[in-house]
Write a protein that holds these residues in place. Structure first.
Motif, PDB file in Angstrom:
ATOM      1  N   LEU A  11       0.824  -1.208   0.000  1.00  0.00           N
ATOM      2  CA  LEU A  11       0.000   0.000   0.000  1.00  0.00           C
ATOM      3  C   LEU A  11       0.857   1.257   0.000  1.00  0.00           C
ATOM      4  N   LEU A  12       1.922   1.254   0.779  1.00  0.00           N
ATOM      5  CA  LEU A  12       2.801   2.423   0.837  1.00  0.00           C
ATOM      6  C   LEU A  12       3.541   2.635  -0.482  1.00  0.00           C
ATOM      7  N   VAL A  13       4.091   1.555  -1.038  1.00  0.00           N
ATOM      8  CA  VAL A  13       4.862   1.683  -2.284  1.00  0.00           C
ATOM      9  C   VAL A  13       3.955   2.123  -3.434  1.00  0.00           C
ATOM     10  N   LEU A  14       2.839   1.421  -3.613  1.00  0.00           N
ATOM     11  CA  LEU A  14       1.932   1.785  -4.706  1.00  0.00           C
ATOM     12  C   LEU A  14       1.313   3.157  -4.472  1.00  0.00           C
ATOM     13  N   GLY A  15       1.031   3.483  -3.210  1.00  0.00           N
ATOM     14  CA  GLY A  15       0.455   4.791  -2.922  1.00  0.00           C
ATOM     15  C   GLY A  15       1.387   5.918  -3.307  1.00  0.00           C
ATOM     16  N   VAL A  16       2.661   5.784  -2.968  1.00  0.00           N
ATOM     17  CA  VAL A  16       3.635   6.822  -3.317  1.00  0.00           C
ATOM     18  C   VAL A  16       3.796   6.934  -4.832  1.00  0.00           C
ATOM     19  N   LEU A  17       3.910   5.786  -5.508  1.00  0.00           N
ATOM     20  CA  LEU A  17       4.057   5.812  -6.964  1.00  0.00           C
ATOM     21  C   LEU A  17       2.835   6.438  -7.639  1.00  0.00           C
ATOM     22  N   ALA A  18       1.649   6.109  -7.128  1.00  0.00           N
ATOM     23  CA  ALA A  18       0.437   6.645  -7.738  1.00  0.00           C
ATOM     24  C   ALA A  18       0.297   8.141  -7.485  1.00  0.00           C
ATOM     25  N   VAL A  19       0.651   8.599  -6.288  1.00  0.00           N
ATOM     26  CA  VAL A  19       0.588  10.032  -5.994  1.00  0.00           C
ATOM     27  C   VAL A  19       1.554  10.806  -6.880  1.00  0.00           C
ATOM     28  N   ARG A  20       2.678  10.184  -7.221  1.00  0.00           N
ATOM     29  CA  ARG A  20       3.646  10.829  -8.121  1.00  0.00           C
ATOM     30  C   ARG A  20       3.125  10.908  -9.553  1.00  0.00           C
ATOM     31  N   GLY A  21       2.017  10.256  -9.842  1.00  0.00           N
ATOM     32  CA  GLY A  21       1.457  10.316 -11.190  1.00  0.00           C
ATOM     33  C   GLY A  21       2.105   9.352 -12.145  1.00  0.00           C
ATOM     34  N   ASP A  22       2.633   8.236 -11.652  1.00  0.00           N
ATOM     35  CA  ASP A  22       3.250   7.240 -12.525  1.00  0.00           C
ATOM     36  C   ASP A  22       2.147   6.451 -13.210  1.00  0.00           C
ATOM     37  N   ARG A  23       1.945   6.671 -14.507  1.00  0.00           N
ATOM     38  CA  ARG A  23       0.857   6.007 -15.238  1.00  0.00           C
ATOM     39  C   ARG A  23       1.048   4.502 -15.298  1.00  0.00           C
ATOM     40  N   ASP A  24       2.290   4.055 -15.231  1.00  0.00           N
ATOM     41  CA  ASP A  24       2.572   2.643 -15.414  1.00  0.00           C
ATOM     42  C   ASP A  24       2.174   1.791 -14.213  1.00  0.00           C
ATOM     43  N   VAL A  25       1.685   2.410 -13.130  1.00  0.00           N
ATOM     44  CA  VAL A  25       1.329   1.672 -11.927  1.00  0.00           C
ATOM     45  C   VAL A  25      -0.109   1.174 -11.981  1.00  0.00           C
ATOM     46  N   ARG A  26      -0.792   1.458 -13.061  1.00  0.00           N
ATOM     47  CA  ARG A  26      -2.221   1.131 -13.153  1.00  0.00           C
ATOM     48  C   ARG A  26      -2.491  -0.352 -12.942  1.00  0.00           C
ATOM     49  N   GLY A  27      -1.747  -1.228 -13.588  1.00  0.00           N
ATOM     50  CA  GLY A  27      -1.991  -2.662 -13.472  1.00  0.00           C
ATOM     51  C   GLY A  27      -1.821  -3.159 -12.055  1.00  0.00           C
ATOM     52  N   ALA A  28      -0.772  -2.687 -11.364  1.00  0.00           N
ATOM     53  CA  ALA A  28      -0.545  -3.091  -9.980  1.00  0.00           C
ATOM     54  C   ALA A  28      -1.652  -2.590  -9.072  1.00  0.00           C
ATOM     55  N   LEU A  29      -2.103  -1.357  -9.282  1.00  0.00           N
ATOM     56  CA  LEU A  29      -3.215  -0.825  -8.502  1.00  0.00           C
ATOM     57  C   LEU A  29      -4.459  -1.691  -8.662  1.00  0.00           C
ATOM     58  N   LEU A  30      -4.746  -2.055  -9.897  1.00  0.00           N
ATOM     59  CA  LEU A  30      -5.953  -2.833 -10.172  1.00  0.00           C
ATOM     60  C   LEU A  30      -5.878  -4.211  -9.523  1.00  0.00           C
ATOM     61  N   VAL A  31      -4.745  -4.891  -9.649  1.00  0.00           N
ATOM     62  CA  VAL A  31      -4.607  -6.239  -9.097  1.00  0.00           C
ATOM     63  C   VAL A  31      -4.718  -6.221  -7.580  1.00  0.00           C
ATOM     64  N   PHE A  32      -3.968  -5.328  -6.933  1.00  0.00           N
ATOM     65  CA  PHE A  32      -3.965  -5.330  -5.476  1.00  0.00           C
ATOM     66  C   PHE A  32      -5.302  -4.852  -4.911  1.00  0.00           C
ATOM     67  N   ALA A  33      -5.905  -3.856  -5.540  1.00  0.00           N
ATOM     68  CA  ALA A  33      -7.206  -3.376  -5.065  1.00  0.00           C
ATOM     69  C   ALA A  33      -8.264  -4.461  -5.196  1.00  0.00           C
ATOM     70  N   ALA A  34      -8.216  -5.242  -6.278  1.00  0.00           N
ATOM     71  CA  ALA A  34      -9.192  -6.314  -6.456  1.00  0.00           C
ATOM     72  C   ALA A  34      -9.038  -7.390  -5.381  1.00  0.00           C
ATOM     73  N   VAL A  35      -7.798  -7.754  -5.062  1.00  0.00           N
ATOM     74  CA  VAL A  35      -7.553  -8.748  -4.013  1.00  0.00           C
ATOM     75  C   VAL A  35      -8.043  -8.228  -2.660  1.00  0.00           C
ATOM     76  N   GLU A  36      -7.711  -6.972  -2.343  1.00  0.00           N
ATOM     77  CA  GLU A  36      -8.131  -6.398  -1.078  1.00  0.00           C
ATOM     78  C   GLU A  36      -9.647  -6.232  -1.015  1.00  0.00           C
ATOM     79  N   LEU A  37     -10.273  -5.939  -2.130  1.00  0.00           N
ATOM     80  CA  LEU A  37     -11.725  -5.810  -2.160  1.00  0.00           C
ATOM     81  C   LEU A  37     -12.386  -7.139  -1.821  1.00  0.00           C
ATOM     82  N   TYR A  38     -11.860  -8.223  -2.375  1.00  0.00           N
ATOM     83  CA  TYR A  38     -12.406  -9.551  -2.071  1.00  0.00           C
ATOM     84  C   TYR A  38     -12.281  -9.866  -0.582  1.00  0.00           C
ATOM     85  N   LEU A  39     -11.114  -9.618  -0.008  1.00  0.00           N
ATOM     86  CA  LEU A  39     -10.915  -9.909   1.410  1.00  0.00           C
ATOM     87  C   LEU A  39     -11.780  -9.018   2.293  1.00  0.00           C
TER      88      LEU A  39
END
Length: 369
Positions: A264-292
């Motif tokens: 969460l910390l690593v992806l959060g920092v990358l996403a706040v920086r506006g790194d477009r390439d983090v989209r896939g990781a955001l989607l995968v991890f958010a989907a797993v966390e949503l299920y749990l």
């Protein structure tokens, strides 16, 4: 893509912007095959657990979402079930050369590598190695762990450099001049608008993830103080596989919590920086966390929590935290899935002149990002 050459008009479609460049096809397919192999191994363990469990297939599917279901599987837990789905989904995307699968695969690779490192630390203890030797399926479990380690290494070695080349502004301007295209007439080009919009959505996702990380850190620290658990004991349970005292493919709650906070910390920092390439990781991890998180909501429902009073402050904070995580993970899944977030979409193609620049070809390079 529309190009004019004299009186002729070329209406041939351009390359798929969501597809990896041909020079990266081998890296994508290698990583996809590795993830598919490990996902297939965990799927086999899931099938074995259903066969050996105390219920049928229907009980298993009920247990996917209802923690109070009677079905019990000793080999894998909810986190591993979600991991299986994520592995297979990302593997399919990587084999299909979808660019969005790249960071999702890297995320899974690093998570599996962390799991493997925890198991290696446990194997340094003679007693834990003896447990593997005496367990009937210990050899198969160790082979599965080894396969996961190999798959993770393949992913983290092959994909980091499979990055699409960005088109520079000078090079684009020269190409437009060479093609006889007019210079931009708008104060802010549509490409800039598109980039700003993507950065905005990325930052929203990053803030939501950082909020989740802060809540989990606070909740974990509070729980440790309540149970009088020191930091050393907690970290040993999280990082040493031998602390479980038994051989299993599921992981301790301490490892799950610690690894989720780090992600969460690593992806959060990358996403706040506006790194477009983090989209896939955001989607995968958010989907797993949503299920749990949905499983937690189901647990609260079947235990009658919503129908009773909030007896303690702890229960109230737990409900608030669950509600925030449910809203945050749902939001990130929606935003990361939407086309507006995509680093591969063409904002200008969805606008009408004059913002689209009339006959000027002003859409971003599909290979950018």
């Amino acid at each position: 893509m529309v190009m004019q050459d004299g009186g002729a008009v070329d209406v041939r479609p351009g390359p798929d912007p969501g597809r990896a460049a041909p020079e990266h096809a081998r890296a994508y397919r290698t990583a996809g095959a590795a993830l598919a192999a490990y996902g297939g191994a965990l799927t086999a363990w899931t099938v074995y657990g259903i066969i050996q469990g105390d219920g049928g297939v229907g009980d298993f599917f009920e247990g996917l979402f209802n923690p109070r279901a009677s079905f019990f599987m000793w080999t894998l837990g909810p986190g591993e079930w979600a991991l299986v789905v994520a592995l297979l989904a990302v593997a399919v995307g990587a084999l299909a050369l979808r660019r969005v699968a790249r960071t999702g695969a890297l995320l899974l690779g690093w998570v599996i590598l962390a799991q493997s490192a925890r198991e290696i630390v446990g194997l340094c203890h003679a007693g834990y190695r003896q447990v593997y030797a005496t367990e009937a399926l210990g050899g198969w479990m160790l082979a599965t762990r080894g396969l996961g380690l190999v798959a993770a290494l393949v992913v983290v070695v092959s994909l980091p450099y499979a990055v699409e080349r960005a088109a520079g502004g000078t090079e684009t301007a020269r190409a437009e001049a060479r093609d006889g295209l007019r210079p931009a007439v708008t104060k802010r080009s549509c490409a800039d608008t598109d980039s700003w919009w993507r950065r905005r959505l990325s930052r929203i996702c990053g803030v939501l993830f950082l909020g989740m990380a802060a809540l989990r850190i606070a909740w974990t620290v509070w729980g440790m103080s309540k149970e009088r658990i020191d930091v050393g004991t907690y970290l040993r349970s999280a990082l040493d596989g031998s602390t479980a005292g038994s051989v299993q493919l599921s992981h301790s709650s301490e490892f799950t919590t610690l690894s989720s906070v780090v992600v969460l910390l690593v992806l959060g920092v990358l996403a706040v920086r506006g790194d477009r390439d983090v989209r896939g990781a955001l989607l995968v991890f958010a989907a797993v966390e949503l299920y749990l998180t949905v499983r937690t909501v189901v647990l609260l429902t079947v235990t009658g929590f919503f129908g009773g009073p909030f007896v303690t402050g702890e229960s109230t904070l737990s409900l608030v935290m669950t509600a925030y995580e449910l809203a945050a993970t749902t939001s990130v899944v929606v935003l990361a899935t939407g086309r507006s977030f995509s680093a591969y979409g063409s904002y200008e193609e969805r606008l009408s002149p004059p913002c689209a620049g009339g006959s000027r070809r002003s859409w971003p390079d599909g290979r950018a990002g």
